[in-house]
Design a protein around this motif. Structure first.
Motif, mmCIF file in Angstrom:
data_model
loop_
_atom_site.group_PDB
_atom_site.id
_atom_site.type_symbol
_atom_site.label_atom_id
_atom_site.label_comp_id
_atom_site.label_asym_id
_atom_site.label_seq_id
_atom_site.Cartn_x
_atom_site.Cartn_y
_atom_site.Cartn_z
ATOM 1 N N GLY A 96 3.775 6.796 -3.365
ATOM 2 C CA GLY A 96 2.643 6.947 -4.265
ATOM 3 C C GLY A 96 2.939 7.631 -5.577
ATOM 4 N N ASN A 127 -5.169 12.358 -4.158
ATOM 5 C CA ASN A 127 -6.116 11.356 -3.673
ATOM 6 C C ASN A 127 -7.312 12.012 -2.991
ATOM 7 O OD1 ASN A 127 -5.354 8.085 -3.285
ATOM 8 N ND2 ASN A 127 -3.690 9.388 -4.014
ATOM 9 N N ASN A 183 0.837 -1.195 0.000
ATOM 10 C CA ASN A 183 0.000 0.000 0.000
ATOM 11 C C ASN A 183 0.874 1.248 0.000
ATOM 12 O OD1 ASN A 183 -2.557 -1.457 0.387
ATOM 13 N ND2 ASN A 183 -1.762 -1.896 2.428
ATOM 14 N N VAL A 184 0.324 2.331 -0.512
ATOM 15 C CA VAL A 184 1.020 3.605 -0.463
ATOM 16 C C VAL A 184 1.193 4.025 0.991
ATOM 17 C CG1 VAL A 184 0.831 6.063 -1.007
ATOM 18 C CG2 VAL A 184 0.228 4.347 -2.728
ATOM 19 N N THR A 218 -6.846 4.522 2.985
ATOM 20 C CA THR A 218 -5.870 4.040 2.001
ATOM 21 C C THR A 218 -5.701 5.090 0.903
ATOM 22 O OG1 THR A 218 -7.546 2.900 0.666
ATOM 23 C CG2 THR A 218 -6.438 1.616 2.397
ATOM 24 N N TYR A 219 -4.542 5.041 0.265
ATOM 25 C CA TYR A 219 -4.212 5.980 -0.801
ATOM 26 C C TYR A 219 -3.666 5.201 -1.985
ATOM 27 C CZ TYR A 219 -4.704 9.443 2.883
ATOM 28 O OH TYR A 219 -5.192 10.207 3.896
ATOM 29 N N GLN A 220 -3.951 5.711 -3.174
ATOM 30 C CA GLN A 220 -3.547 5.046 -4.404
ATOM 31 C C GLN A 220 -2.410 5.808 -5.081
ATOM 32 O OE1 GLN A 220 -4.909 2.088 -5.209
ATOM 33 N NE2 GLN A 220 -6.052 2.352 -3.296
ATOM 34 N N PRO A 221 -1.532 5.095 -5.797
ATOM 35 C CA PRO A 221 -0.508 5.795 -6.575
ATOM 36 C C PRO A 221 -1.162 6.750 -7.569
ATOM 37 C CG PRO A 221 -0.064 3.431 -6.506
ATOM 38 C CD PRO A 221 -1.443 3.632 -5.940
ATOM 39 N N SER A 222 -0.490 7.841 -7.858
ATOM 40 C CA SER A 222 -1.049 8.861 -8.733
ATOM 41 C C SER A 222 -0.032 9.260 -9.791
ATOM 42 C CB SER A 222 -1.454 10.092 -7.918
ATOM 43 O OG SER A 222 -1.796 11.174 -8.762
ATOM 44 N N ARG A 237 -9.982 9.076 5.335
ATOM 45 C CA ARG A 237 -9.432 8.182 4.310
ATOM 46 C C ARG A 237 -8.434 7.230 4.956
ATOM 47 N NH1 ARG A 237 -9.677 9.023 -1.255
ATOM 48 N NH2 ARG A 237 -8.405 7.551 -2.437
ATOM 49 N N GLY A 254 3.348 7.893 -9.255
ATOM 50 C CA GLY A 254 2.984 7.015 -10.359
ATOM 51 C C GLY A 254 3.978 7.052 -11.488
ATOM 52 N N THR A 263 0.781 13.094 -3.706
ATOM 53 C CA THR A 263 -0.069 11.901 -3.671
ATOM 54 C C THR A 263 -1.273 12.123 -2.765
ATOM 55 O OG1 THR A 263 1.869 10.477 -4.024
ATOM 56 C CG2 THR A 263 -0.135 9.433 -3.182
#
Length: 453
Positions: free
Chosen positions: A100, A432, A36-37, A68-72, A66, A102, A428
């Motif tokens: 994170g 997000n 996970n990020v 969790t965080y996603q790659p960007s 929030r 991208g 990131t």
């Protein structure tokens, strides 16, 4: 007979495991990489440090809710994550992916045997590696270490200096170096002081002693494993070209060839350069890669960046197939001198770029000291350091949390597509948290900044 074969097979497996015979084709070095990020505490420190505002409310609510965080892809790792890790090292690239990013950058130059490596400059090995501490390699440097000299009153007469280039050594020799945080002590009287001094105070040296240098091919293999897109920047050669028959065109082509050879799709690569001829070469000879290229631009005079006579012809570069313009962030934002308030406004340069239909990706966040002290060069158009013509106004930069104010303005009003950062978690976190619905809400709010902060 079948029983005997089974026993022999079992014995072979046991014998093989005891000997621990290495596989014929070992995989790349193990990567300890979070599933996970991992943002770390910095984005939340910055939100806490913001002045009360609707933007702070949005980001604070995101931070509270929030999980969790996603790659960007809007978050681009500038030289990896070099706020903490030696730039262009394996550790810096892994850090960027964990934070994170991208997309991760490898500045590309070449060695004496014309192999491609990741370094910000062809001649920065003396400041970014341990080469001067290596007796077998220090003697190969273009300029050996020269200590600083001082007068009888103790005042400094000359600076300590050295110059070590990737073109001074072979790839094999380069791979034996250790990356360190970039910096030197120009008051040093011995080589150890010189190598281990001069690190900017806003960076850390906690992780600087064990950086793994990367060839361009190493970066491709690693970034593929990390699942991020790649930005190779062709750096201006600091040796006369052609170099032993190696032309600038050969250099540009070899960068692309190494992606093709490793089956990296063109849409995973964003090549870039400050040299327009290189961008045009890619557009003509490797169009699948060239159409993603970033036309980097750095003002010749960093204090005269508002002078339109020094800008590129944006309509012309667009007509040649360029899709993305990449200037420093301070050229995209300015202050409104006609108001009693200090308000950020879109710069004339940014308006000209947008009118030409070019995308904007900019640099570099987290590459300066505390914003309590104005943030330095990257904030010079909004911190009062280099005011626009007309009535002088105070800047809008007074605290670390202002980084989100600037980042929000660049994304939502200037319309940048992505931001390079030395510590990608800040971008990131922002990208997000700012969903499209939040964007629309935030854009209805007109921010005004008082000079009294």
């Amino acid at each position: 007979m079948l029983c005997f074969i089974r026993k022999m097979f079992a014995f072979f497996l046991f014998f093989y495991s005891v000997l621990a015979i290495p596989p014929m084709c070992p995989i790349n070095e193990d990567i300890v990489y979070s599933a996970n990020v991992q943002l770390g505490p910095r984005p939340f420190y910055l939100v806490n440090d913001m002045k009360p505002s609707p933007l702070k409310d949005i980001l604070a609510e995101c931070a509270r809710t929030r999980t969790t965080y996603q790659p960007s892809e809007q978050s681009m790792g500038h030289r990896g994550s070099c706020l903490f890790f030696p730039e262009h090292s394996k550790q810096s690239y892994e850090g960027a992916a964990n934070l994170g990013a991208g997309v991760v950058e490898c500045d590309v130059t070449f060695t004496k045997d014309k192999e491609l490596v990741c370094r910000h400059s062809q001649c920065d090995l003396h400041s970014s590696t341990d080469i001067l501490l290596r007796e077998d390699l220090a003697s190969l440097c273009s300029q050996p270490f020269v200590p600083a000299t001082f007068g009888f009153t103790g005042h400094r007469l000359t600076l300590a200096s050295a110059k070590c280039c990737t073109s001074d050594i072979t790839l094999k020799q380069f791979k034996t170096l250790r990356a360190k945080m970039d910096g030197v002590n120009d008051a040093a009287t011995n080589v150890t002081q010189y190598v281990w001094g001069g690190i900017p105070t806003w960076r850390t040296d906690l992780f600087e002693s064990n950086g793994t240098v990367m060839s361009h091919l190493d970066s491709i293999h690693l970034l593929k494993q990390l699942g991020v897109k790649m930005i190779p920047e062709l750096k201006k050669p600091l040796v006369p070209m052609p170099f032993d028959g190696f032309t600038l065109e050969d250099f540009a082509q070899k960068i692309i060839d190494e992606y093709v050879m490793n089956e990296v799709p063109a849409d995973m690569v964003y090549p870039q350069s400050l040299l327009p001829d290189v961008i045009y070469y890619w557009l003509e000879n490797a169009p699948d890669f060239g159409r993603n290229a970033l036309y980097l631009w750095d003002p010749v005079d960093k204090k005269d960046f508002r002078n339109s006579a020094l800008w590129p012809d944006f309509a012309e570069i667009k007509s040649k197939g360029v899709t993305t313009f990449s200037p420093p962030m301070y050229t995209l934002i300015d202050l409104d001198n006609s108001s009693q308030f200090c308000c950020p406004i879109i710069s004339d340069l940014a308006l000209r770029v947008k009118d030409a239909g070019l995308k904007i990706k900019t640099w570099t966040l987290e590459r300066s000291g505390s914003l309590y002290n104005g943030g330095g060069m990257y904030y010079q158009s909004v911190n009062g350091q280099v005011p626009a013509k007309g009535e002088r106004v105070h800047g809008i930069i007074s605290r670390d949390g202002d980084v989100f104010t600037i980042l929000h303005f660049l994304f939502q009003y200037v319309g940048i597509a992505a931001m390079f950062s030395d510590w990608p978690s800040t971008v990131t976190f922002y990208t997000n948290c700012m969903s499209q619905e939040t964007h629309n809400y935030a854009n209805r709010i007109f921010y005004r900044f008082s000079s009294n902060k």
